[in-house]
Scaffold this active site. Structure first.
Site: not given
Lengths: 492, 458
Positions: B67, B142, B166
């Site tokens: 990420k 997310s 997330s």
């Protein structure tokens, strides 16, 4: 006329001289180094970096608290103090808010005679000596009127900020940031508003300085900024002239405002800034107005304070618990361990020197001013104790004290062993004089009756002849001034 | 079968048996990324060419995605925000360093909601990631890019962060396995902080076993993160096949209250039946303070966010503050307000007290049961734009996941089925540091279902 009374509290920041910084492994010894050479992701506040507290720094903070008679709560934590300034890379300073490491301490200062003495000899070297002397006197008499307790509200741990440098680069005026100082461990000591004069403030600060140096946790060098002083000053109205308010539990009667003077770097400037503020505030109060609550700066050139930030502009720091550092829990055993690590502090050492070595208050005060000198002195005493056994010399602790105090021995050059040797050599010379001098003089005088008669007849120059004879009898070891004196006395 | 379709375990074993080479693996995945990424926008940065990690180790030849909130030395790291559009970090986060030192090759940095603020991926400042099962739908957020990268065969392992769901939410929306470890199990060092007391560092894989294998490498005390735990790191694959016979699984009534999509509920009931069939006991329990969790989360989390984003002032790195998106600004405002003098006690302090109650809820529950299971999302994956005008509706996507972040407990999101071609997951929640048990429970289910074997058609 109103009976005005200054109400003063102090906030003191002290940089600890740990090897590494407060929350990272960077070298904390930043002074005088090339800018931005002692930095890493943590003290630069780079994205993703996390603080890990420096154990040694925390221990030293606790030890300072213990030396200031603080309680050490078994649960403590760090908090974030949020504000914007370019020298603060994270946008917050890691500090302590409602659970500091040390609370509710106190320090005793000796005060009454100091003021009268200093007033008598303002600014002179004698005045400085008188401080010690007066302190000793006060101590000796244990006079409650001259001894005062200043309460310590808290001692907490935080990190220093970077430093802004204003300069010109490529012909353009600009501000540069040096992060070498960023995250250097900083301890903040906050007193209660128990101080009533600039002299008390100065005495308190000097003693705090002395304790910090004794603990060996900071150089407390004000020129380098490793000790920074901030007095909070307001002026109240005392109840009556005959009963000045000097007890410590009347916060409810504190004035409704206070003025903080920021970042002063000498004890004398603190004194001057306080005196200036007291006068300024009294003037306002006499006009029937209340001074503004504000933060002021100190202009050392002009010797005045100037307004920096008013109450309305004060920050809301939005403190909250630092989530990156778990709370710190102590055991009572750990606290006891830290207590045992605290060296003998000045007050105790002074009393012991008086008792153990038969010193005057004055001498003991000078010898305990700095830990290094006190240790040097005691090391000298251990040496002389050895010599007494071996060589039967006659040195007393008082004599060693006199040498250190009056002859200004350079303790970094002359070892205690060398000093004692030196003293004992001198002592041996003197000893010969005392024991044999009378006998030798008797002999010389009776062997040289003519010279004695000449002297008595007015030919005083024969004294030099007699002196030479005595010196010869002593194989040159004698003290000529002393012999001359003794001869003159005998020939009268 | 293409190499990019293999699981991590299959890739490692195949390499050992010399069925294929490291280069063949990497080429297969790179080719896949080149083909698929333009469609789903999972990677913000692809590290192509021959930038292969030649370090020898367990993960040599294995492509891994991170990420874009994990700082990577010399590789642009944006946190999904235009503020850091051109930011190139000076160092590697601990987890990146651990993986790289085991030979893993970083194939790219994955898309996300800016600063990890969001549940759909639509808050990315670089256009949202699309759900590979239906590109009209959000992949969840997310950690959108990482979930999609694994789901679409662009890498067998990708890393995310889970602050309020997330990892688990996109895992559920994309039919992959996602772990939110116990707070303090995996180092946060070098991962751009969102809400520091909630941020949990986990990963996506296609199977439960793969997930355990990776946790073996990431878990443990980090001297650079004071909040990591000294708790022993077991071999998470060791007991994975022990089954669930006699195991007590708690079913908290608060998690099946109104507001749950009947389709989701239906799938969840089937999951429960499977577990009963495997010999587990389903026990009704209560986590009584659950209804306050979302409110508490939206006080504490923005408070920490407002402080954590203060350093992005444009002075030393990054662009200036006017590049912050709407959601970041909203949270900075909320957090600044709740921490302000006069409001702190009523909001932050009160919320922290309720947080303690939520922790106690779990502690009490684990006196009765071994693990808890609940749905991950109250709804199916939704369409782009469906919730973007209504922040509160978006916040409600996390209603079943934030409680675990507040309490710090671990949770594993597992594929549980499909509704109209869209994935639905469920989560197994355990006591602190019980990840090995979560894997054991998840593995048992995975062995009797084949959801994890389904591949999106792209």
């Amino acid at each position: 006329m109103n009976n005005f009374e200054p109400i003063i509290g102090l906030e003191i920041h002290v940089e600890l001289k740990t090897k590494s910084k407060m929350f990272c492994g960077c070298n904390a010894d930043y002074f005088g180094h090339e800018p931005n050479t002692h930095c890493c992701p943590v003290c630069l506040g780079l994205p993703g970096a996390l603080p890990v507290p420096n154990r040694r720094a925390v221990e030293w903070c606790v030890m300072l608290g213990l030396a200031l008679n603080c309680e050490i709560p078994l649960l403590s934590k760090f908090d974030r103090k949020n504000y914007f300034y370019p020298d603060l890379p994270k946008g917050y300073q890691i500090s302590q808010y409602d659970k500091p490491f040390c609370v509710n301490g106190w320090m005793e200062i000796y005060i009454k005679d100091v003021i009268s003495n200093e007033v008598r000899n303002p600014g002179s070297i004698a005045a400085v000596k008188n401080i010690r002397f007066a302190r000793s006197l006060a101590n000796a008499r244990d006079d409650n009127g001259s001894k005062k307790t200043i309460r310590i509200r808290r001692v907490h741990m935080e990190e220093d900020t970077g430093k802004l440098l204003h300069g010109v680069v490529n012909g353009e005026k600009c501000t540069l940031i040096d992060f070498n100082r960023s995250s250097v461990p900083l301890v903040e000591i906050v007193t209660e508003p128990d101080i009533r004069s600039s002299d008390e403030a100065k005495i308190f600060l000097k003693k705090l300085y002395q304790i910090i140096r004794y603990l060996g946790i900071s150089d407390a060098d004000m020129v380098k900024g490793s000790m920074r002083l901030e007095p909070n000053i307001s002026v109240g109205i005392a109840a009556s002239p005959s009963a000045p308010r000097n007890d410590n539990n009347k916060e409810s009667e504190l004035p409704s405002y206070k003025v903080e003077v920021k970042n002063i770097n000498s004890f004398n400037f603190v004194k001057k800034a306080i005196d200036y503020e007291i006068e300024r505030q009294i003037e306002i109060l006499e006009r029937g107005e209340i001074p503004k609550q504000e933060t002021r700066g100190w202009d050392e050139k002009k010797g005045i304070t100037y307004s920096q930030r008013s109450k309305e502009e004060a920050h809301d720091y939005r403190y909250f618990p630092e989530p990156d550092i778990p709370p710190i829990r102590w055991t009572t055993d750990q606290i006891t361990k830290y207590k045992l690590q605290i060296p003998e502090l000045p007050d105790k050492k002074l009393k012991r020197f008086i008792k153990e070595y038969g010193l005057s208050e004055y001498d003991a005060a000078i010898l305990t001013e700095e830990k290094e000198v006190a240790e040097y002195y005691e090391s000298g005493i251990k040496n002389y104790e050895l010599r007494i056994k071996n060589e039967k010399v006659n040195i007393t602790p008082k004599i060693i004290a006199n040498w250190i105090i009056n002859k200004k021995v350079n303790i970094s050059r002359v070892t205690p062993e060398e000093l004692v040797k030196l003293i004992s050599q001198k002592q041996q010379t003197v000893q010969i004089d005392e024991k044999e001098l009378d006998k030798i003089i008797d002999e010389i005088l009776s062997d040289n009756q003519k010279a004695v008669n000449d002297y008595k007849a007015g030919k005083t120059q024969v004294l030099m002849f007699l002196l030479g004879m005595v010196m010869r009898g002593l194989a040159g070891k004698g003290d000529t001034a002393l012999i001359r004196k003794l001869l003159e006395k005998r020939l009268q | 079968m293409e190499l990019y379709q293999l699981s991590l375990k299959e890739l490692i074993e195949g390499l050992k048996d010399k069925k294929f080479t490291r280069k063949e693996i990497l080429v297969s995945f790179y080719t896949r990324i080149q083909k698929i990424n333009p469609i789903v926008n999972a990677f913000l940065t692809v590290i192509g060419g021959n930038n292969w990690n030649d370090k020898e180790g367990e993960l040599s030849g294995i492509p891994v995605g991170f990420k874009d909130i994990y700082v990577t030395k010399d590789i642009r790291t944006t946190a999904g925000s235009k503020v850091l559009e051109n930011y190139i970090p000076q160092y590697n986060s601990t987890v990146v360093q651990k993986l790289v030192s085991k030979g893993a090759t970083i194939v790219g940095k994955t898309n996300q909601d800016a600063w990890a603020h969001g549940s759909s991926g639509e808050n990315s400042d670089f256009a949202p990631t699309k759900n590979p099962w239906n590109i009209d739908y959000v992949p969840g957020g997310s950690s959108s890019g990482s979930a999609v990268a694994v789901a679409a065969g662009m890498c067998p392992v990708a890393f995310g962060t889970d602050t309020g769901g997330s990892i688990r939410l996109p895992a559920s929306f994309c039919n992959v396995v996602g772990l939110k470890p116990t707070y303090g199990r995996v180092s946060r060092y070098g991962i751009i902080a969102m809400a520091s007391s909630h941020d949990s560092i986990g990963h996506f894989t296609r199977t439960v076993y793969d997930n355990a294998l990776i946790l073996n490498m990431t878990a443990g005390k980090d001297p650079c993160d004071a909040t990591t735990s000294n708790t022993n790191v077991p071999d998470y694959t060791k007991n994975i096949k022990n089954g669930v016979k006699g195991l007590k699984i708690g079913l908290p009534k608060e998690y099946l209250a109104k507001g749950i999509d009947p389709n989701v509920e239906k799938i969840f009931k089937q999951v429960l039946q499977k577990y009963e069939g495997l010999g587990a006991k389903i026990i009704d329990i209560s986590l009584p303070h659950t209804e306050y969790a979302l409110a508490v989360y939206y006080i504490i989390q923005p408070s920490e966010v407002s402080s954590n984003l203060a350093r992005y002032d444009g002075i030393r790195f990054g662009n200036d503050r006017n590049r912050f998106g709407q959601e970041a600004i909203r949270r900075i405002m909320l957090g600044t307000y709740t921490l302000s003098a006069g409001y702190y006690d009523a909001y932050y302090l009160k919320a922290m007290k309720v947080r303690t109650l939520l922790i106690q809820d779990f502690k009490k529950a684990y006196e009765k049961v071994d693990v808890i299971i609940t749905p991950v999302s109250p709804t199916l994956p939704f369409k782009f734009g469906e919730k973007t005008d209504n922040p509160l509706a978006m916040y409600l996507s996390d209603i079943l996941t934030v409680t675990m972040n507040l309490a710090g407990v671990p949770a594993l999101s597992i594929p549980g089925g499909f509704v109209r071609g869209l994935p639905v997951g469920f989560q197994i929640v355990g006591p602190n540091f019980s990840e090995d048990l979560l894997y054991q429970v998840g593995y048992a289910y995975e062995q009797v279902t084949d959801w994890h074997k389904q591949k999106p058609k792209l």
